[in-house]
Scaffold this motif. Structure first.
Motif, PDB file in Angstrom:
ATOM      1  N   LEU A  90       0.830  -1.210   0.000  1.00  0.00           N
ATOM      2  CA  LEU A  90       0.000   0.000   0.000  1.00  0.00           C
ATOM      3  C   LEU A  90       0.862   1.257   0.000  1.00  0.00           C
ATOM      4  O   LEU A  90       0.548   2.238  -0.703  1.00  0.00           O
ATOM      5  CB  LEU A  90      -0.920  -0.010   1.224  1.00  0.00           C
ATOM      6  CG  LEU A  90      -2.036  -1.061   1.225  1.00  0.00           C
ATOM      7  CD1 LEU A  90      -2.795  -1.022   2.544  1.00  0.00           C
ATOM      8  CD2 LEU A  90      -2.987  -0.836   0.055  1.00  0.00           C
ATOM      9  N   LEU A  91       1.938   1.244   0.791  1.00  0.00           N
ATOM     10  CA  LEU A  91       2.810   2.423   0.831  1.00  0.00           C
ATOM     11  C   LEU A  91       3.482   2.652  -0.519  1.00  0.00           C
ATOM     12  O   LEU A  91       3.685   3.796  -0.934  1.00  0.00           O
ATOM     13  CB  LEU A  91       3.872   2.247   1.919  1.00  0.00           C
ATOM     14  CG  LEU A  91       4.712   3.504   2.201  1.00  0.00           C
ATOM     15  CD1 LEU A  91       3.878   4.552   2.916  1.00  0.00           C
ATOM     16  CD2 LEU A  91       5.938   3.166   3.035  1.00  0.00           C
ATOM     17  N   THR A  92       3.831   1.574  -1.207  1.00  0.00           N
ATOM     18  CA  THR A  92       4.431   1.699  -2.536  1.00  0.00           C
ATOM     19  C   THR A  92       3.482   2.413  -3.492  1.00  0.00           C
ATOM     20  O   THR A  92       3.908   3.260  -4.302  1.00  0.00           O
ATOM     21  CB  THR A  92       4.793   0.306  -3.089  1.00  0.00           C
ATOM     22  OG1 THR A  92       5.700  -0.328  -2.199  1.00  0.00           O
ATOM     23  CG2 THR A  92       5.436   0.423  -4.469  1.00  0.00           C
ATOM     24  N   LEU A  93       2.185   2.079  -3.385  1.00  0.00           N
ATOM     25  CA  LEU A  93       1.199   2.705  -4.269  1.00  0.00           C
ATOM     26  C   LEU A  93       0.875   4.141  -3.846  1.00  0.00           C
ATOM     27  O   LEU A  93       0.769   5.045  -4.690  1.00  0.00           O
ATOM     28  CB  LEU A  93      -0.092   1.870  -4.269  1.00  0.00           C
ATOM     29  CG  LEU A  93       0.027   0.444  -4.839  1.00  0.00           C
ATOM     30  CD1 LEU A  93      -1.281  -0.306  -4.665  1.00  0.00           C
ATOM     31  CD2 LEU A  93       0.425   0.484  -6.319  1.00  0.00           C
ATOM     32  N   VAL A  94       0.723   4.344  -2.547  1.00  0.00           N
ATOM     33  CA  VAL A  94       0.271   5.648  -2.048  1.00  0.00           C
ATOM     34  C   VAL A  94       1.390   6.677  -2.042  1.00  0.00           C
ATOM     35  O   VAL A  94       1.215   7.825  -2.485  1.00  0.00           O
ATOM     36  CB  VAL A  94      -0.318   5.496  -0.633  1.00  0.00           C
ATOM     37  CG1 VAL A  94      -0.653   6.864  -0.040  1.00  0.00           C
ATOM     38  CG2 VAL A  94      -1.569   4.624  -0.676  1.00  0.00           C
ATOM     39  N   GLU A  95       2.568   6.296  -1.555  1.00  0.00           N
ATOM     40  CA  GLU A  95       3.674   7.235  -1.390  1.00  0.00           C
ATOM     41  C   GLU A  95       4.660   7.216  -2.550  1.00  0.00           C
ATOM     42  O   GLU A  95       5.654   7.951  -2.532  1.00  0.00           O
ATOM     43  CB  GLU A  95       4.422   6.911  -0.089  1.00  0.00           C
ATOM     44  CG  GLU A  95       3.613   7.086   1.173  1.00  0.00           C
ATOM     45  CD  GLU A  95       3.543   8.535   1.647  1.00  0.00           C
ATOM     46  OE1 GLU A  95       4.554   9.240   1.534  1.00  0.00           O
ATOM     47  OE2 GLU A  95       2.470   8.934   2.139  1.00  0.00           O
ATOM     48  N   THR A 138       8.516   0.478  11.443  1.00  0.00           N
ATOM     49  CA  THR A 138       7.322   1.005  12.096  1.00  0.00           C
ATOM     50  C   THR A 138       6.681  -0.031  13.019  1.00  0.00           C
ATOM     51  O   THR A 138       6.299   0.283  14.157  1.00  0.00           O
ATOM     52  CB  THR A 138       6.298   1.454  11.041  1.00  0.00           C
ATOM     53  OG1 THR A 138       6.899   2.436  10.182  1.00  0.00           O
ATOM     54  CG2 THR A 138       5.062   2.052  11.701  1.00  0.00           C
ATOM     55  N   MET A 139       6.567  -1.273  12.534  1.00  0.00           N
ATOM     56  CA  MET A 139       5.941  -2.315  13.354  1.00  0.00           C
ATOM     57  C   MET A 139       6.744  -2.588  14.619  1.00  0.00           C
ATOM     58  O   MET A 139       6.167  -2.830  15.691  1.00  0.00           O
ATOM     59  CB  MET A 139       5.778  -3.604  12.547  1.00  0.00           C
ATOM     60  CG  MET A 139       5.245  -4.766  13.361  1.00  0.00           C
ATOM     61  SD  MET A 139       4.791  -6.197  12.386  1.00  0.00           S
ATOM     62  CE  MET A 139       3.179  -5.708  11.798  1.00  0.00           C
ATOM     63  N   ALA A 180      -2.489  10.969   4.486  1.00  0.00           N
ATOM     64  CA  ALA A 180      -3.305  10.500   5.614  1.00  0.00           C
ATOM     65  C   ALA A 180      -3.419   8.974   5.609  1.00  0.00           C
ATOM     66  O   ALA A 180      -3.416   8.337   6.671  1.00  0.00           O
ATOM     67  CB  ALA A 180      -4.693  11.140   5.536  1.00  0.00           C
ATOM     68  N   ILE A 181      -3.525   8.387   4.417  1.00  0.00           N
ATOM     69  CA  ILE A 181      -3.645   6.924   4.317  1.00  0.00           C
ATOM     70  C   ILE A 181      -2.376   6.260   4.847  1.00  0.00           C
ATOM     71  O   ILE A 181      -2.432   5.270   5.594  1.00  0.00           O
ATOM     72  CB  ILE A 181      -3.912   6.505   2.853  1.00  0.00           C
ATOM     73  CG1 ILE A 181      -5.257   7.070   2.380  1.00  0.00           C
ATOM     74  CG2 ILE A 181      -3.898   4.990   2.727  1.00  0.00           C
ATOM     75  CD1 ILE A 181      -5.571   6.768   0.929  1.00  0.00           C
ATOM     76  N   ALA A 182      -1.213   6.803   4.469  1.00  0.00           N
ATOM     77  CA  ALA A 182       0.059   6.241   4.935  1.00  0.00           C
ATOM     78  C   ALA A 182       0.194   6.357   6.452  1.00  0.00           C
ATOM     79  O   ALA A 182       0.698   5.444   7.117  1.00  0.00           O
ATOM     80  CB  ALA A 182       1.219   6.944   4.236  1.00  0.00           C
ATOM     81  N   LYS A 183      -0.266   7.467   7.013  1.00  0.00           N
ATOM     82  CA  LYS A 183      -0.211   7.637   8.468  1.00  0.00           C
ATOM     83  C   LYS A 183      -1.149   6.654   9.171  1.00  0.00           C
ATOM     84  O   LYS A 183      -0.824   6.133  10.248  1.00  0.00           O
ATOM     85  CB  LYS A 183      -0.576   9.074   8.841  1.00  0.00           C
ATOM     86  CG  LYS A 183       0.478  10.099   8.415  1.00  0.00           C
ATOM     87  CD  LYS A 183       0.066  11.507   8.776  1.00  0.00           C
ATOM     88  CE  LYS A 183       1.137  12.520   8.325  1.00  0.00           C
ATOM     89  NZ  LYS A 183       0.744  13.905   8.646  1.00  0.00           N
ATOM     90  N   ILE A 186      -0.202   3.765  11.919  1.00  0.00           N
ATOM     91  CA  ILE A 186      -0.872   3.566  13.211  1.00  0.00           C
ATOM     92  C   ILE A 186      -1.250   2.100  13.395  1.00  0.00           C
ATOM     93  O   ILE A 186      -1.030   1.512  14.472  1.00  0.00           O
ATOM     94  CB  ILE A 186      -2.114   4.469  13.310  1.00  0.00           C
ATOM     95  CG1 ILE A 186      -1.695   5.948  13.373  1.00  0.00           C
ATOM     96  CG2 ILE A 186      -2.951   4.104  14.538  1.00  0.00           C
ATOM     97  CD1 ILE A 186      -2.855   6.922  13.282  1.00  0.00           C
ATOM     98  N   VAL A 187      -1.815   1.502  12.335  1.00  0.00           N
ATOM     99  CA  VAL A 187      -2.210   0.089  12.413  1.00  0.00           C
ATOM    100  C   VAL A 187      -0.996  -0.798  12.660  1.00  0.00           C
ATOM    101  O   VAL A 187      -1.022  -1.716  13.495  1.00  0.00           O
ATOM    102  CB  VAL A 187      -2.942  -0.337  11.126  1.00  0.00           C
ATOM    103  CG1 VAL A 187      -3.203  -1.845  11.131  1.00  0.00           C
ATOM    104  CG2 VAL A 187      -4.254   0.427  10.978  1.00  0.00           C
ATOM    105  N   LEU A 188       0.095  -0.534  11.932  1.00  0.00           N
ATOM    106  CA  LEU A 188       1.319  -1.327  12.102  1.00  0.00           C
ATOM    107  C   LEU A 188       1.866  -1.211  13.517  1.00  0.00           C
ATOM    108  O   LEU A 188       2.276  -2.206  14.121  1.00  0.00           O
ATOM    109  CB  LEU A 188       2.379  -0.875  11.097  1.00  0.00           C
ATOM    110  CG  LEU A 188       2.268  -1.400   9.662  1.00  0.00           C
ATOM    111  CD1 LEU A 188       3.361  -0.797   8.797  1.00  0.00           C
ATOM    112  CD2 LEU A 188       2.344  -2.916   9.627  1.00  0.00           C
TER     113      LEU A 188
END
Length: 247
Positions: free
Chosen positions: A147-152, A166-167, A180-183, A187-189
């Motif tokens: 997801l980060l590859t696509l979003v960022e 992060t995890m 915001a999606i990456a943040k 948070i989830v990680l």
């Protein structure tokens, strides 16, 4: 005395350490980091091989069903077969077509010696669902990286690095989420990491505590069996003496 030693938990731990050292020795020789002709390699190989021969022989001697023990420990038997010495005896070591065979034998011995390590790892993974927790962590890291590859618009390698950092809540700060999606992913990680890594530590601790407890129970069982056999022998002697008096 010997039976108590090989059933001791410290003995099993020592054998696992010996197996790890032997794996490192074989891998180092296969990667040409150590010469198989060096005195250091030959000494370590002979010493560790002798330890594994002693371990296999002693367990075989004290096993109730020797045929079953051999069938259930084929890899350990392979690990103590002296391939090089057998080849030298039959004078096949100089034949070029056996070079690949020796390579296969080294890999086979590597797998055989590693069996002790895999057995311990298998027990650890089955302790309180540790494998499921690790699968959850791995899945979360891979999904977050994608997801980060696509979003960022980051490379997958950088995204993977960021997800792991992060995890584990290390947070180097070399890659910072901007959207915001990456943040939200971060948070989830972090929540997954905080919740699961504490569980992993507790499970690993319990694994070693349970192993120590099981080893003590096995030791007590052996002592009880010895005492039971001793009582049986005493009863037989008493019965024999009673029959002699009756005569």
């Amino acid at each position: 005395m010997l039976k108590n030693i090989i059933n001791d938990s410290r003995y099993e731990t020592g054998m696992i350490v010996m197996a790890l050292l032997y794996v490192l020795l074989i891998v180092s020789e296969m990667l040409a980091l150590i010469s198989a002709q060096s005195i250091f390699y030959r000494t370590c190989d002979a010493l560790l091989w002798g330890i594994f021969v002693f371990d296999y022989s002693s367990h075989l001697y004290y096993s109730d069903n020797k045929g079953r023990y051999i069938r259930n420990n084929i890899l350990e038997l392979i690990a103590i077969v002296p391939f090089v010495q057998v080849a030298a005896f039959f004078r096949i070591g100089r034949i070029a077509r056996f070079a690949k065979l020796f390579g296969i034998l080294k890999v086979t011995r590597l797998i055989a010696v590693s069996s002790k390590l895999w057995e311990m790892l298998h027990k650890l993974m089955n302790t309180n669902g540790l494998s499921k927790i690790l699968v959850l962590n791995f899945g979360a890291v891979m999904v977050a990286s994608g997801l980060l590859t696509l979003v960022e618009k980051q490379s997958f390698l950088n995204s993977l690095w960021w997800s792991i950092v992060t995890m584990t809540t290390v947070g180097y700060g070399d890659i910072v989420p901007r959207t915001a999606i990456a943040k939200l992913i971060a948070i989830v990680l972090m929540l997954i990491g905080i919740l699961t890594f504490g569980m992993v530590t507790a499970i690993i601790t319990r694994f070693f505590v349970d192993s120590e407890r099981d080893a003590k129970i096995d030791g007590l069982t052996v002592k009880i069996e010895e005492q039971y056999l001793m009582l049986q022998r005493l009863e037989e002697k008493i019965d024999a003496l009673s029959r002699e008096k009756e005569r």
